[in-house]
Design a protein around this motif. Sequence first.
Motif, PDB file in Angstrom:
ATOM      1  N   MET A  31      -0.479 -11.690  -0.569  1.00 31.20           N
ATOM      2  CA  MET A  31      -0.695 -12.175  -1.932  1.00 31.20           C
ATOM      3  C   MET A  31      -0.299 -11.130  -2.966  1.00 31.20           C
ATOM      4  O   MET A  31       0.329 -11.466  -3.979  1.00 31.20           O
ATOM      5  N   VAL A  32      -0.639  -9.880  -2.720  1.00 27.74           N
ATOM      6  CA  VAL A  32      -0.286  -8.817  -3.669  1.00 27.74           C
ATOM      7  C   VAL A  32       1.225  -8.648  -3.733  1.00 27.74           C
ATOM      8  O   VAL A  32       1.807  -8.523  -4.827  1.00 27.74           O
ATOM      9  N   LEU A  33       1.869  -8.649  -2.576  1.00 29.32           N
ATOM     10  CA  LEU A  33       3.321  -8.490  -2.566  1.00 29.32           C
ATOM     11  C   LEU A  33       4.030  -9.648  -3.263  1.00 29.32           C
ATOM     12  O   LEU A  33       5.011  -9.434  -3.983  1.00 29.32           O
ATOM     13  N   SER A  34       3.535 -10.863  -3.066  1.00 33.33           N
ATOM     14  CA  SER A  34       4.175 -12.006  -3.737  1.00 33.33           C
ATOM     15  C   SER A  34       3.944 -11.968  -5.244  1.00 33.33           C
ATOM     16  O   SER A  34       4.808 -12.375  -6.020  1.00 33.33           O
ATOM     17  N   TYR A  38       7.792  -9.226  -4.471  1.00 29.10           N
ATOM     18  CA  TYR A  38       8.395  -8.850  -3.196  1.00 29.10           C
ATOM     19  C   TYR A  38       8.160  -9.950  -2.169  1.00 29.10           C
ATOM     20  O   TYR A  38       7.306 -10.812  -2.319  1.00 29.10           O
ATOM     21  N   SER A  39       8.916  -9.874  -1.095  1.00 27.14           N
ATOM     22  CA  SER A  39       8.743 -10.832  -0.012  1.00 27.14           C
ATOM     23  C   SER A  39       7.487 -10.498   0.779  1.00 27.14           C
ATOM     24  O   SER A  39       7.170  -9.328   1.007  1.00 27.14           O
ATOM     25  N   ILE A  42       7.048  -8.323   4.610  1.00 23.98           N
ATOM     26  CA  ILE A  42       6.631  -6.952   4.891  1.00 23.98           C
ATOM     27  C   ILE A  42       5.200  -6.948   5.427  1.00 23.98           C
ATOM     28  O   ILE A  42       4.886  -6.223   6.377  1.00 23.98           O
ATOM     29  N   ALA A  43       4.342  -7.751   4.842  1.00 24.06           N
ATOM     30  CA  ALA A  43       2.951  -7.819   5.302  1.00 24.06           C
ATOM     31  C   ALA A  43       2.875  -8.385   6.716  1.00 24.06           C
ATOM     32  O   ALA A  43       2.053  -7.929   7.525  1.00 24.06           O
ATOM     33  N   ILE A  44       3.716  -9.353   7.022  1.00 17.81           N
ATOM     34  CA  ILE A  44       3.720  -9.937   8.359  1.00 17.81           C
ATOM     35  C   ILE A  44       4.156  -8.906   9.389  1.00 17.81           C
ATOM     36  O   ILE A  44       3.570  -8.799  10.480  1.00 17.81           O
TER      37      ILE A  44
END
Length: 107
Positions: A31-34, A38-39, A42-44
């Motif tokens: 959620m923070v990256l979106s 950003y895509s 990266i979190a995945i």
Amino acid sequence: MFNPLAFAETNLGRAGWLLALEILGGAAAAMVLSELGYSSDIAIIVVWLLNTATAWFIGKAAAAQGKNQWLYGLPSLAPPIAIWLFFKLHSYDAMQRLSLNSAGPRK
């Protein structure tokens, strides 16, 4: 403090807490990256990398229950399978503890 894994086998408890941290941390990071533009891929990737420690603890917990460590540890590298195997090992552990507690002498 509320600890649902207090009586579980040590490695199984560690795997459970790591799974919870992966799920919550991965969702928060995505959620923070979106929000930052950003895509969320990266979190995945980070969740998959952190899942190696969880797979290690799931394998150790399986070995403590007398099961094949590799048959539980290697498939646990995939987070959805790790969740399923964690609950499978946890339910077996809980049933063992229940049967030990109820096997005492009856008066």
